[in-house]
Scaffold this motif. Structure first.
Motif: not given
Lengths: 410, 228
Positions: A3-6, A8
């Motif tokens: 689970t990675t924070a993109l 955006i």
């Protein structure tokens, strides 16, 4: 799975708290399916007018060809049974083995007429002479006619369909009625024209219309004139016609006459017609040729309609995939194709029958090349509907194999 | 709303079998907008097809609105689609012979709605996507963006709980694509629909509550939107 924070961008959309959505109830068997599929089928059908035209060409082609074939068939049968129909006799006394009224099957003695008149149930009896005769043409050559001799003054047995002259004129010596549509063929006949018939003088005193059997046209003369022209003896008839008293039973009278004339045949009108039709079919082989013609025209129409409908499905395969993805079942799509098939059949038959009617009107003449009974239109509609429904089954097979997942492939 | 556990999908059989989804686990909440992203051939369209009941899984479990998809007979899938799913396709896939209104009415009529009720609902939906004046237009008379908005209205018709969108902006220019996504997400949030969008277009990622990346048939990233 990680689970990675993109990174955006935040969308300018107002986010509200999600509502609870409950699936709407749906009918297991949609009561509107037929109507929905019919409307959709029609819209698809009329949207692609070129394909529609192609399908209709197939149906119209089949209608025209099959109607022409069947029309010719009935025309030939009608023309060959016309004389028997119009003569008005309920029973016919004929030489044994008679298969049609051609005058060459032998003779019956002239006494049968008088004897038959005395049989209970018989109202009238009349003699008839019939035989082939040759008309000598002014420019040379000869044309055959089927000469009919009838007894004056009743003239039972013709002439019918009189278009010129009066039948009473047949009382004159050598007077003959000819078929009006053959006037030119018989050397430009007019009222009063004189021709040589079987070596005897004959004068045209009238004309009939449309009395054209499979063979030579009919010509009518008085019994005595015909006897002279056909070189028949005084005591010979070709046939004797019998009319029944009102209320008399045709079968009972037939049996009485058979008992009275054991060496002759006594036939009802229906039996004689049946024999005539059988003889025409046997001699001409027309039943087989017309039947195969009808089969070929229907087969050609079937192939055209089947290929056009199949091609329409191929062109719209993505639309059918979409319909399936939206929830349409194979049964729904079968209904759609069925409606299209029936619509094409109805429009095609209407167009085809209109063309047939136009053609009939254009060629309306004594020859009557086509006879189309009213029930034939209903039969054509039924036949073409079945043909189109069967033709649509090829398209249905393709539609059944359409995968709804295809709509996700670009 | 959507629960996927150990989902497998393989094409072909035996030694030639090609597995395109490997033990995929995925949950999508009711009312959530999920962006399913990844390179071509990664399996996202296959996953979308299975969620859309147009493709059957090879193994695992898929639950839509509490209904298990595994083992459902193929003949029942159209009913599942009718009841639970609204589709938006890459190319709008509107039926060219039907007007905008009739295209939106169609799934409602398939659901058994009366004509009058379907017309009222469809008119309202087309109004909500800004196409009140295009009701009688054929798809050929609409621009790409307008046609895609009709497709959104069609997907929302009958208020299906799940909306599946396959590259909904791929055939549109950037500006039009943004407009379409704004419309879709606004209506989805207003109506409480669960939305799964398959896309390559990173300009529309911002419209998702979550972004799930899939590569080689496996989920490799699952990112919650900052404002979700």
């Amino acid at each position: 799975m990680s689970t990675t924070a993109l990174q955006i961008e935040v969308a300018p959309v107002e986010r509200t708290s999600p509502k609870k959505v409950v699936a709407q109830p749906i009918a297991l068997v949609s009561p509107h399916s037929w109507a929905t599929m019919a409307r959709l089928g029609w819209s698809m059908l009329f949207h692609d007018r070129l394909k529609l035209a192609g399908t209709l060409v197939g149906v119209v082609f089949a209608v025209l060809l099959s109607n022409f074939q069947v029309g010719i068939y009935f025309s030939l049968l009608l023309r060959n049974t016309m004389f028997v129909e119009r003569a008005g006799a309920d029973l016919w006394i004929t030489p044994p083995g008679t298969v049609a009224l051609q005058g060459g099957d032998g003779t019956v003695p002239d006494s049968v007429v008088a004897v038959a008149r005395a049989v209970p149930g018989v109202e009238w009896s009349a003699p008839l002479l019939m035989g082939a005769a040759s008309v000598k043409l002014p420019e040379g050559g000869q044309k055959p006619v089927m000469l009919v001799g009838t007894e004056l003054p009743a003239l039972r047995g013709g002439p019918f369909n009189v278009v010129a002259g009066t039948p009473a004129a047949l009382a004159m010596r050598d007077a003959v009625f000819f078929e009006g549509s053959r006037r030119e063929l018989l050397g430009g006949l007019n009222l009063g024209s004189v021709r040589e018939v079987n070596g005897h003088r004959a004068q045209a005193v009238g004309f009939t219309s449309g009395l054209l059997p499979f063979g030579p046209s009919y010509a009518f003369a008085s019994f005595d004139t015909a006897r002279e022209l056909l070189h028949r003896s005084n005591h010979e008839l070709s046939y004797a016609m019998v009319g029944l008293s009102p209320g008399a039973d045709v079968r009972a009278v037939q049996e009485r006459l058979r008992a009275q004339f054991p060496s002759q045949e006594v036939l009802t009108l229906a039996e004689l017609k049946q024999r005539t039709i059988g003889q025409v079919l046997r001699e001409s082989g027309i039943g087989k040729s017309i039947g195969s013609g009808v089969a070929m025209s229907v087969l050609c129409g079937f192939v055209i309609v089947a290929l056009t409908m199949f091609s329409a499905v191929i062109d719209r395969v993505r639309q059918f995939g979409t319909l399936k993805a939206l929830g349409a079942t194979n049964l729904d799509l079968a209904r759609l194709l069925l409606v299209q098939a029936i619509t094409c059949a109805v429009i095609g038959v209407l167009l085809g029958e209109t063309l047939v009617a136009w053609f009939l009107r254009a060629i309306r003449e004594a020859e009557q090349p086509l006879t189309l009974p009213p029930w034939l239109m209903v039969a054509t509609l039924a036949g073409m509907t079945v043909m189109c429904m069967l033709a649509s089954s090829l398209a249905l097979l393709r539609v059944r194999r359409v995968e709804p997942a295809m709509v996700f492939r670009g | 709303m959507i629960e996927v556990r150990k989902l497998r999908k393989a094409y072909g059989g035996g030694a030639l079998a090609q597995t395109v989804l490997h033990d995929v686990d995925l949950s999508v909440r009711s009312g959530e907008v999920l962006m399913l992203v990844g390179p071509s051939g990664s399996g996202k369209t296959t996953l979308l097809s299975i969620l859309g009941c147009v493709l059957t899984p090879s193994g695992g479990s898929v639950q839509l609105a509490g209904h298990e998809l595994m083992g459902v007979p193929e003949a029942s899938l159209p009913m599942m689609r009718l009841r639970y799913i609204g589709f938006i396709f890459q190319s709008h896939n509107l039926l060219p012979s039907l007007s905008a209104l009739d295209n939106v009415r169609l799934p409602l009529l398939l659901r058994g709605w009366s004509s009058g009720r379907a017309t009222a609902e469809s008119t309202e939906l087309l109004e909500s996507v800004g196409l009140r004046d295009k009701l009688v237009c054929l798809p050929s008379q609409l621009s790409g963006g307008q046609a895609q908005r009709v497709a959104i209205a069609r997907a929302l018709a009958g208020r299906p709980p799940i909306i599946l969108a396959d590259e909904p902006t791929a055939a549109l220019d950037a500006h039009t694509g943004q407009g379409v996504m704004e419309t879709l997400t606004r209506l989805a949030h207003e109506g409480g629909h669960t939305v799964v969008v398959v896309t390559h277009d990173n300009r529309i990622f911002k419209f998702g509550d979550r972004i799930v990346r899939i590569e080689d048939g496996r989920i490799t990233e699952d990112t919650a939107h900052a404002n979700a």
